[in-house]
Design a protein around this motif. Structure first.
Motif, PDB file in Angstrom:
ATOM      1  N   TYR A  27      46.297 -14.137  -6.784  1.00  0.00           N
ATOM      2  CA  TYR A  27      46.525 -15.190  -7.771  1.00  0.00           C
ATOM      3  C   TYR A  27      46.536 -16.527  -7.038  1.00  0.00           C
ATOM      4  O   TYR A  27      47.262 -16.707  -6.056  1.00  0.00           O
ATOM      5  CB  TYR A  27      47.861 -14.983  -8.483  1.00  0.00           C
ATOM      6  N   CYS A  29      46.907 -20.741  -7.542  1.00  0.00           N
ATOM      7  CA  CYS A  29      47.269 -21.810  -8.469  1.00  0.00           C
ATOM      8  C   CYS A  29      46.087 -22.766  -8.600  1.00  0.00           C
ATOM      9  O   CYS A  29      45.568 -23.264  -7.600  1.00  0.00           O
ATOM     10  CB  CYS A  29      48.504 -22.557  -7.975  1.00  0.00           C
ATOM     11  N   ASN A  67      44.537 -19.950 -12.449  1.00  0.00           N
ATOM     12  CA  ASN A  67      44.926 -20.543 -13.737  1.00  0.00           C
ATOM     13  C   ASN A  67      44.411 -21.970 -13.881  1.00  0.00           C
ATOM     14  O   ASN A  67      44.166 -22.665 -12.886  1.00  0.00           O
ATOM     15  CB  ASN A  67      46.447 -20.544 -13.868  1.00  0.00           C
ATOM     16  N   CYS A 210      52.399 -19.642 -14.512  1.00  0.00           N
ATOM     17  CA  CYS A 210      51.882 -18.836 -13.396  1.00  0.00           C
ATOM     18  C   CYS A 210      52.568 -17.481 -13.324  1.00  0.00           C
ATOM     19  O   CYS A 210      51.933 -16.486 -12.964  1.00  0.00           O
ATOM     20  CB  CYS A 210      51.990 -19.611 -12.081  1.00  0.00           C
ATOM     21  N   HIS A 235      57.479 -25.104  -7.194  1.00  0.00           N
ATOM     22  CA  HIS A 235      56.669 -24.249  -8.064  1.00  0.00           C
ATOM     23  C   HIS A 235      56.760 -22.750  -7.742  1.00  0.00           C
ATOM     24  O   HIS A 235      57.104 -21.933  -8.600  1.00  0.00           O
ATOM     25  CB  HIS A 235      55.218 -24.739  -8.031  1.00  0.00           C
ATOM     26  N   HIS A 236      56.447 -22.382  -6.500  1.00  0.00           N
ATOM     27  CA  HIS A 236      56.434 -20.947  -6.196  1.00  0.00           C
ATOM     28  C   HIS A 236      57.840 -20.352  -6.115  1.00  0.00           C
ATOM     29  O   HIS A 236      58.052 -19.179  -6.429  1.00  0.00           O
ATOM     30  CB  HIS A 236      55.633 -20.694  -4.920  1.00  0.00           C
ATOM     31  N   GLU A 239      58.523 -19.606  -9.597  1.00  0.00           N
ATOM     32  CA  GLU A 239      57.763 -18.429 -10.054  1.00  0.00           C
ATOM     33  C   GLU A 239      58.479 -17.143  -9.635  1.00  0.00           C
ATOM     34  O   GLU A 239      58.580 -16.194 -10.410  1.00  0.00           O
ATOM     35  CB  GLU A 239      56.367 -18.421  -9.413  1.00  0.00           C
TER      36      GLU A 239
HETATM   37 ZN   LIG Z   1      50.927 -21.972 -10.156  1.00  0.00          ZN
END
Ligand SMILES: [Zn+2]
Length: 468
Positions: A27, A29, A67, A210, A235-236, A239
């Motif tokens: 995955y 970003c 994404n 995400c 961000h991560h 997530e």
């Molecule tokens: Zn992301």
């Protein structure tokens, strides 16, 4: 020897073992489609492309998801300023993004899901987190309760005090229990686009998409998650909190992050005017592959200093590489002297080892250029046998499958164009303007634009949608 990748989570290089034997789920970003992506963004996309190409070259079936963020503060603001729907506003930027990926010879991901098409999956995660006590509602918005997720901070290794201050900078007007808590769902504001949800009208917070899309396409646990180093926090980290909060188990095996790109030793910023997009560079006459080469030539875990002289150097390096490849392809000899085989095989092994060691592209390139130097000498003196020539050719073509820095049709077309440009110059000198004009038209038909820069003529490819 197994491949090794550096894992941001453990801060160590680890042997790569995918969850399923021959399949790898990745995955990455992707972009927020409110403007043109800059070369710093493309550094990350090129790094991810080399990673996927390498895994494919090692026999893995790669399933990469990237994404497209088409709903967030910036896209909403932009669409409202222009009086367009979100989709109308983001559409042209999405198209340019896909065009840029193609220009940079980035192999397409298996799927590019849009955030706006996965709102139900996001709502489901928020609901589960609410049920588990990991989230709470406040004035129609939903927040993640960090105090209930003790592992928060394990990726970025931020201590909670730093988290507090960082989140405070991310100011917003809503009431949270704690400053560091982050938003999963934002209550609708006047005039903004919204979706219906069990918590009322609103829209997702950025981090939620995400978690939702990675788990939707790759399952609750998958192999590799990539991004730029600026994605690590928050961000991560967020997530992880969302996905692991819902599933109660680890979510990503290996986190891989690409370092920043700086320009002339300085951070990129709009105010400094050094935030170059791909089109800026193409309009200056640089070739897509030279840009790609420059972006991948530094190790992904070291800062890349982008300069125009570096880009010119990259262009020259590639020209040397193309010239060598042409020579190698065209070389005809009766020589049976196959004495380079060992050297070529050693180079092949060294190249593979470099790439398998956490994607050490600069080391791999050094191996290629050492071999080119040596083979060039043999080509000059006619000491390269046919068999060795074929083995060498195969090696360079295999290496290129991973690096993607030269392509046969492009090289052939470039030569044809160079030839026509020279013929046109000759015609102009002879004052044969009719021929010069005819050649100019033919060159233009090939999608090439000629530019007169101080007496010398350069050419470049016409950009998508460029009107002349
Ligand atoms: Zn992301």
């Amino acid at each position: 020897m197994a491949m090794k990748f550096y894992n941001t989570l453990t801060r160590r290089k680890e042997s790569f073992k995918p969850l399923k034997k021959k399949k790898v789920g990745i995955y990455s970003c992707g972009p927020t489609v409110y403007g043109f992506a800059h070369i710093g963004n493309y550094r990350a996309y090129v790094f991810e492309d080399v990673l996927c190409r390498l895994l494919r070259a090692r026999g893995y079936q790669v399933h990469q998801i990237m994404n497209i963020t088409d709903v967030d503060d910036k896209t909403i603001r932009g669409s409202m300023d222009e009086g367009k729907t979100l989709s109308e506003y983001t559409q042209p930027f999405r198209e340019v993004f896909f065009g840029d990926l193609k220009t940079l010879h980035i192999e397409p991901a298996e799927c590019y899901p849009l955030a706006t098409q996965h709102i139900p999956q996001m709502i489901e995660i928020a609901e589960k987190l609410l049920r588990r006590g990991l989230a709470y509602e406040s004035e129609g918005s939903i927040y993640f309760r960090i105090s209930k997720f003790p592992e928060y901070g394990k990726l970025s290794r931020m201590d909670l005090e730093q988290v507090q201050s960082a989140e405070r900078m991310d100011q917003d007007e809503y009431e949270k229990e704690e400053a560091r808590d982050f938003c999963l769902w934002k209550a609708a504001r006047e005039g903004e686009p919204f979706w219906e949800s069990p918590f009322g009208r609103g829209r997702p917070g950025w981090h939620l998409e995400c978690s939702a899309m990675s788990m939707h396409y790759l399952g609750a646990e998958f192999d590799i998650h990539t991004g730029g180093e600026d994605n690590i926090f928050p961000h991560h980290e967020n997530e992880i909190a969302q996905s692991e909060g819902v599933m109660g188990k680890p979510f990503v095996r290996n986190w891989m992050h690409c370092k920043f790109l700086i320009v002339d030793g300085q951070k990129m910023s709009k105010s400094k005017g050094n935030c170059y997009t791909l089109r800026d560079l193409l309009q200056k006459g640089y070739t897509p592959l030279a840009i790609r080469y420059l972006l991948l030539s530094a190790h992904y875990r070291s800062v890349l200093n982008f300069t125009f002289s570096g880009l010119e150097q990259a262009q020259k390096t590639l020209e040397r590489l193309y010239a060598f490849m042409k020579r190698l392809r065209d070389h005809r000899t009766r020589s049976e002297q196959d004495s380079s085989l060992e050297e070529i095989q050693a180079a092949q092994k060294a190249f593979e080892e470099a790439l398998d060691d956490d994607l050490n592209v600069p080391q791999g390139l050094a191996v290629l250029f050492d071999l080119i130097r040596s083979l060039n000498q043999r080509l000059e003196t006619g000491r390269l046998g046919q068999k060795d020539r074929k083995v060498a050719l195969k090696f360079f073509e295999d290496a290129n499958k991973v690096l993607g820095i030269f392509s046969k049709p492009d090289g052939a077309l470039d030569q044809k164009i160079n030839q026509m440009v020279r013929e046109r110059e000759g015609a102009r000198k002879r004052k044969d303007f009719k021929t010069a004009d005819r050649l100019r038209k033919r060159i233009l038909e090939l999608g090439i634009i000629l530019e007169d820069t101080g007496g010398t003529v350069r050419w470049r490819r016409k950009l998508d949608g460029e009107n002349l």
